[in-house]
Design a protein around this motif. Sequence first.
Motif, PDB file in Angstrom:
ATOM      1  N   TYR A  40       0.942  -1.125  -0.140  1.00 54.20           N
ATOM      2  CA  TYR A  40      -0.060   0.167  -0.090  1.00 54.20           C
ATOM      3  C   TYR A  40       0.756   1.266   0.063  1.00 54.20           C
ATOM      4  CZ  TYR A  40      -4.025  -2.453   0.772  1.00 54.20           C
ATOM      5  OH  TYR A  40      -5.320  -3.387   0.397  1.00 54.20           O
ATOM      6  N   SER A  41       2.122   1.254   0.374  1.00 50.71           N
ATOM      7  CA  SER A  41       2.897   2.440   0.703  1.00 50.71           C
ATOM      8  C   SER A  41       3.780   2.666  -0.452  1.00 50.71           C
ATOM      9  CB  SER A  41       3.594   2.417   1.970  1.00 50.71           C
ATOM     10  OG  SER A  41       4.427   1.216   1.926  1.00 50.71           O
ATOM     11  N   GLN A  42       4.082   1.536  -1.101  1.00 50.03           N
ATOM     12  CA  GLN A  42       5.445   1.723  -2.297  1.00 50.03           C
ATOM     13  C   GLN A  42       4.529   2.141  -3.588  1.00 50.03           C
ATOM     14  OE1 GLN A  42       7.821  -1.603  -2.141  1.00 50.03           O
ATOM     15  NE2 GLN A  42       8.787  -1.046  -0.277  1.00 50.03           N
ATOM     16  N   ILE A  43       4.668   3.436  -3.984  1.00 52.04           N
ATOM     17  CA  ILE A  43       3.827   3.984  -5.054  1.00 52.04           C
ATOM     18  C   ILE A  43       4.950   4.538  -6.028  1.00 52.04           C
ATOM     19  CG2 ILE A  43       2.424   5.383  -6.230  1.00 52.04           C
ATOM     20  CD1 ILE A  43       0.762   5.322  -3.536  1.00 52.04           C
ATOM     21  N   THR A  44       5.229   3.947  -7.176  1.00 55.00           N
ATOM     22  CA  THR A  44       6.199   4.631  -8.114  1.00 55.00           C
ATOM     23  C   THR A  44       5.497   5.085  -9.286  1.00 55.00           C
ATOM     24  OG1 THR A  44       8.035   2.943  -7.493  1.00 55.00           O
ATOM     25  CG2 THR A  44       8.317   3.969  -9.448  1.00 55.00           C
ATOM     26  N   VAL A  45       5.463   6.285  -9.683  1.00 54.93           N
ATOM     27  CA  VAL A  45       4.895   6.690 -10.876  1.00 54.93           C
ATOM     28  C   VAL A  45       5.585   8.273 -11.473  1.00 54.93           C
ATOM     29  CG1 VAL A  45       2.804   8.037 -11.564  1.00 54.93           C
ATOM     30  CG2 VAL A  45       2.389   6.291 -10.058  1.00 54.93           C
ATOM     31  N   ASN A  46       5.646   8.194 -12.712  1.00 55.32           N
ATOM     32  CA  ASN A  46       6.500   9.196 -13.339  1.00 55.32           C
ATOM     33  C   ASN A  46       5.486   9.711 -14.501  1.00 55.32           C
ATOM     34  OD1 ASN A  46       8.099  11.239 -14.262  1.00 55.32           O
ATOM     35  ND2 ASN A  46       9.644   9.710 -14.673  1.00 55.32           N
ATOM     36  N   VAL A  47       4.827  10.711 -14.402  1.00 54.83           N
ATOM     37  CA  VAL A  47       3.985  11.340 -15.353  1.00 54.83           C
ATOM     38  C   VAL A  47       4.139  12.660 -15.576  1.00 54.83           C
ATOM     39  CG1 VAL A  47       2.261   9.498 -15.175  1.00 54.83           C
ATOM     40  CG2 VAL A  47       1.957  11.624 -13.836  1.00 54.83           C
ATOM     41  N   LYS A  48       4.027  13.304 -16.847  1.00 60.85           N
ATOM     42  CA  LYS A  48       4.022  14.693 -16.961  1.00 60.85           C
ATOM     43  C   LYS A  48       2.882  15.104 -17.690  1.00 60.85           C
ATOM     44  CE  LYS A  48       9.419  14.828 -16.947  1.00 60.85           C
ATOM     45  NZ  LYS A  48      10.532  15.263 -17.683  1.00 60.85           N
ATOM     46  N   GLU A  49       2.504  16.497 -17.179  1.00 60.61           N
ATOM     47  CA  GLU A  49       1.471  17.219 -17.911  1.00 60.61           C
ATOM     48  C   GLU A  49       0.111  16.475 -18.423  1.00 60.61           C
ATOM     49  OE1 GLU A  49       1.418  20.493 -18.102  1.00 60.61           O
ATOM     50  OE2 GLU A  49       3.026  20.656 -16.916  1.00 60.61           O
ATOM     51  N   ILE A  50      -0.296  15.973 -17.547  1.00 58.51           N
ATOM     52  CA  ILE A  50      -1.491  15.119 -17.955  1.00 58.51           C
ATOM     53  C   ILE A  50      -2.586  15.571 -16.595  1.00 58.51           C
ATOM     54  CG2 ILE A  50      -0.427  12.986 -18.613  1.00 58.51           C
ATOM     55  CD1 ILE A  50      -1.036  11.531 -16.453  1.00 58.51           C
ATOM     56  N   SER A  51      -3.808  15.299 -17.171  1.00 50.32           N
ATOM     57  CA  SER A  51      -4.977  15.830 -16.274  1.00 50.32           C
ATOM     58  C   SER A  51      -4.806  14.962 -14.648  1.00 50.32           C
ATOM     59  CB  SER A  51      -6.212  15.529 -16.744  1.00 50.32           C
ATOM     60  OG  SER A  51      -6.513  14.207 -16.917  1.00 50.32           O
ATOM     61  N   LEU A  52      -5.372  15.660 -13.520  1.00 51.96           N
ATOM     62  CA  LEU A  52      -5.427  15.156 -12.458  1.00 51.96           C
ATOM     63  C   LEU A  52      -6.241  13.789 -12.531  1.00 51.96           C
ATOM     64  CD1 LEU A  52      -4.994  15.233  -9.373  1.00 51.96           C
ATOM     65  CD2 LEU A  52      -7.036  16.693  -9.153  1.00 51.96           C
ATOM     66  N   ARG A  53      -6.958  13.811 -13.164  1.00 56.67           N
ATOM     67  CA  ARG A  53      -7.958  12.342 -13.494  1.00 56.67           C
ATOM     68  C   ARG A  53      -7.236  11.432 -13.836  1.00 56.67           C
ATOM     69  NH1 ARG A  53     -11.578  14.712 -15.890  1.00 56.67           N
ATOM     70  NH2 ARG A  53     -13.687  14.680 -14.744  1.00 56.67           N
ATOM     71  N   ALA A  54      -6.453  11.710 -14.671  1.00 61.94           N
ATOM     72  CA  ALA A  54      -5.653  10.622 -15.450  1.00 61.94           C
ATOM     73  C   ALA A  54      -4.373  10.163 -14.568  1.00 61.94           C
ATOM     74  CB  ALA A  54      -5.045  11.066 -16.666  1.00 61.94           C
ATOM     75  N   SER A  55      -4.183  11.227 -13.708  1.00 61.00           N
ATOM     76  CA  SER A  55      -3.142  10.670 -12.717  1.00 61.00           C
ATOM     77  C   SER A  55      -3.416   9.738 -11.535  1.00 61.00           C
ATOM     78  CB  SER A  55      -2.465  12.179 -11.872  1.00 61.00           C
ATOM     79  OG  SER A  55      -1.925  12.781 -13.032  1.00 61.00           O
ATOM     80  N   LEU A  56      -4.597  10.173 -11.343  1.00 56.40           N
ATOM     81  CA  LEU A  56      -5.431   9.176 -10.225  1.00 56.40           C
ATOM     82  C   LEU A  56      -5.463   7.710 -10.793  1.00 56.40           C
ATOM     83  CD1 LEU A  56      -7.951  11.721  -8.780  1.00 56.40           C
ATOM     84  CD2 LEU A  56      -5.839  11.146  -7.569  1.00 56.40           C
ATOM     85  N   LYS A  57      -5.792   7.861 -12.086  1.00 51.33           N
ATOM     86  CA  LYS A  57      -5.968   6.421 -12.598  1.00 51.33           C
ATOM     87  C   LYS A  57      -4.793   5.756 -12.668  1.00 51.33           C
ATOM     88  CE  LYS A  57     -10.287   7.497 -15.252  1.00 51.33           C
ATOM     89  NZ  LYS A  57     -11.231   6.661 -14.270  1.00 51.33           N
ATOM     90  N   LYS A  58      -3.718   6.320 -12.974  1.00 55.40           N
ATOM     91  CA  LYS A  58      -2.530   5.921 -13.034  1.00 55.40           C
ATOM     92  C   LYS A  58      -1.800   5.273 -11.664  1.00 55.40           C
ATOM     93  CE  LYS A  58       1.372   4.809 -15.358  1.00 55.40           C
ATOM     94  NZ  LYS A  58       1.485   3.849 -16.416  1.00 55.40           N
ATOM     95  N   ILE A  59      -2.347   5.867 -10.680  1.00 56.78           N
ATOM     96  CA  ILE A  59      -1.858   5.646  -9.228  1.00 56.78           C
ATOM     97  C   ILE A  59      -2.749   4.196  -9.073  1.00 56.78           C
ATOM     98  CG2 ILE A  59      -2.065   6.070  -6.739  1.00 56.78           C
ATOM     99  CD1 ILE A  59      -1.506   8.853  -7.567  1.00 56.78           C
ATOM    100  N   GLU A  60      -4.156   4.326  -9.545  1.00 54.12           N
ATOM    101  CA  GLU A  60      -4.820   3.057  -9.086  1.00 54.12           C
ATOM    102  C   GLU A  60      -4.185   1.895  -9.927  1.00 54.12           C
ATOM    103  OE1 GLU A  60      -9.375   4.776  -8.443  1.00 54.12           O
ATOM    104  OE2 GLU A  60      -8.849   4.256 -10.565  1.00 54.12           O
ATOM    105  N   GLN A  61      -3.699   1.879 -10.974  1.00 55.87           N
ATOM    106  CA  GLN A  61      -2.995   0.872 -11.832  1.00 55.87           C
ATOM    107  C   GLN A  61      -1.694   0.321 -11.065  1.00 55.87           C
ATOM    108  OE1 GLN A  61      -2.080   2.378 -15.623  1.00 55.87           O
ATOM    109  NE2 GLN A  61      -4.594   2.662 -16.112  1.00 55.87           N
ATOM    110  N   VAL A  62      -1.006   1.320 -10.386  1.00 59.80           N
ATOM    111  CA  VAL A  62       0.238   0.692  -9.942  1.00 59.80           C
ATOM    112  C   VAL A  62       0.267   0.349  -8.439  1.00 59.80           C
ATOM    113  CG1 VAL A  62       1.583   1.773 -11.381  1.00 59.80           C
ATOM    114  CG2 VAL A  62       1.144   2.997  -9.191  1.00 59.80           C
ATOM    115  N   SER A  63      -1.080   0.456  -7.717  1.00 60.46           N
ATOM    116  CA  SER A  63      -1.440   0.171  -6.226  1.00 60.46           C
ATOM    117  C   SER A  63      -2.737  -0.214  -6.280  1.00 60.46           C
ATOM    118  CB  SER A  63      -1.169   1.569  -5.434  1.00 60.46           C
ATOM    119  OG  SER A  63      -2.069   2.456  -5.810  1.00 60.46           O
ATOM    120  N   ASN A  64      -3.116  -0.520  -4.891  1.00 59.06           N
ATOM    121  CA  ASN A  64      -4.421  -1.131  -4.661  1.00 59.06           C
ATOM    122  C   ASN A  64      -5.388   0.074  -4.061  1.00 59.06           C
ATOM    123  OD1 ASN A  64      -3.816  -3.781  -4.917  1.00 59.06           O
ATOM    124  ND2 ASN A  64      -3.042  -4.025  -2.823  1.00 59.06           N
ATOM    125  N   TYR A  65      -4.995   1.199  -4.269  1.00 56.30           N
ATOM    126  CA  TYR A  65      -5.827   2.567  -3.757  1.00 56.30           C
ATOM    127  C   TYR A  65      -6.773   2.510  -5.007  1.00 56.30           C
ATOM    128  CZ  TYR A  65      -2.582   3.339  -0.137  1.00 56.30           C
ATOM    129  OH  TYR A  65      -1.695   3.226   1.009  1.00 56.30           O
TER     130      TYR A  65
END
Length: 586
Positions: A40-65
């Motif tokens: 749950y704690s280890q999140i690795t994401v690297n994105v640039k200039e995308i919408s906040l909505r898309a960023s949240l979906k990216k976090i959901e893909q790499v974690s269980n949140y």
Amino acid sequence: MKHKTTFEKLPQANTGRSKNWKTLQAICLLLFLSVSFTAYSQITVNVKEISLRASLKKIEQVSNYKFFYNESLPELNQKVSLNVKDATIEQTMQQLLGKMELTYKKEQENVIVLIRKSQEKQETKKVTGIVVDEKGEPIIDASVQVKGESNGTITNIDGYYSLMNVPESATLIISYIGYRTVNLSVKNQNTSKITLVEDSKMIDEVVVVGYGVQRKRDVSTAISSIRASDIADVAATSIEQALVGRMAGVQITQPNGTPGAGFEVKVRGVGTVTAGSSPLYVIDGVPLSDDTGDATGITVSPLASIETSDIESIEVLKDASAAAIYGSRGSNGVVIITTKQGKEGKPVVKYNGYAGAQIVTDKIDVLNAYEYSQLVFDGHNNAYYDQLRVAGKADLYNPNATNQERWNNLKTGSMIENQGWMLPPEILPYVRGEEGLVDTDWQDTVLRTGFITKHNLSVSGGNKNIKYMLSGNYQNEEGIVINSDFTKMGFRVKVDVNYNRWKFGGNINLTRNIYNLVNTEGRYGDDGVLSLALGAAPIYPVRDENGDFNYEHNHTSYGQSKLNNPVAVATLIEDQMISIQMLGTA
């Protein structure tokens, strides 16, 4: 020989094993928690200039949140950048939201709810209540929602609702089909009992179909409907006039301009040659006969007893279902009229009235007295020349010859004036161009500006047990032809009673119509006033020097047609019809 068995207590060799097992269990638990925490704690994401909505979906893909948020938040479309490695959710969200007016809260271990910072500080509470209609009856499945949020619910079978976590500053939106939407402040208004009021603009969702009341969207038959609000501002003297051009498939025409005359109403055109084409009229469930009488040039409408201001709705059944309900009488369609009734509450007094005028905008262009005289002069001379030619005396033709000279050239003996080739002496001053002579426009003498006044006064009210409505109306309509008018006086009482399980009521409508009629449709030989006005010679005055009606053109000398004075016909011939109609239902 006896055997002796000796039991000795062996050393407890598994005591240390038990301690080791407990240690192993503790190590496994720590490893599990560590793995879970890492997941749950280890999140690795690297994105640039995308919408906040898309960023949240990216976090959901790499974690269980899992993230939940209101789609109306404008920040969801804001461009962001995020670069974290093995970061906790707190570190990730802090970098992601940055200086936005957004924050988050954990609803569960892995559920993140995105909210505004202002909402985080607000206190929430549980809101409960009941939704009812104007009669106090509970409304089932009414929508209750917090404005601007996804938090909402519907009422149960008893009309009750319950909402958790409602901010104190929130606004509740309560809505239901056919009722006006209500907005209530949770902080400043009482939400324990909410009353919804019917929306008159949506009442047309319900139609009367002869065998009951149904929602319009559920009806498969061909129906046109009009509500009271659709014709409230229409300045019309009759119901049919108010409906002209407002119903598809319903043709309404005015056969003549006689005041109070009925209109021709056809539903789906003419379906028969020999039988009538008028529809069946049903008022408050009572079919009306179309045999209501007729008089000179008019037919009395079955709807003459109903005042436009008293109508609640009009439905027209246009297909075969009309005949299935009302039999052969409904073969030409059915017009169902429902009148207004009282509503619960204090007495309400309403007045509707208007005044208007009817004018002739375009008269028929006819000859004036001088043009008419010249035409008659030429016509009689043509006849005179033709008679001379036949007699072989064409060389004697003189257009200005006197009648005696004409007679001497063609006949012998005493002169007879009833000859088409002789000149009427009254036209000669006009032919000579003398000024100041009579020049009567007979259309102006029989036509006028007709004034209309109409008044309706009603009183309605009641309570849960009894509702009432009383109305009275008066209408006076002057025709555009002199001495033609229509006067209507009516009174209506409608009472509905609810007593325990009993429902009953009554409706009485009494109307007295007075028609002062003038024959406007007949030929001039049948004293048709308009035909007489078009054919009368403009060289004659309406009245003679004694003030009596002038009848100089009522003769056949000089080959002229016999015509009556149109003003005299319209004034002296009395044709009055009085119609008393009473309609009662119970």
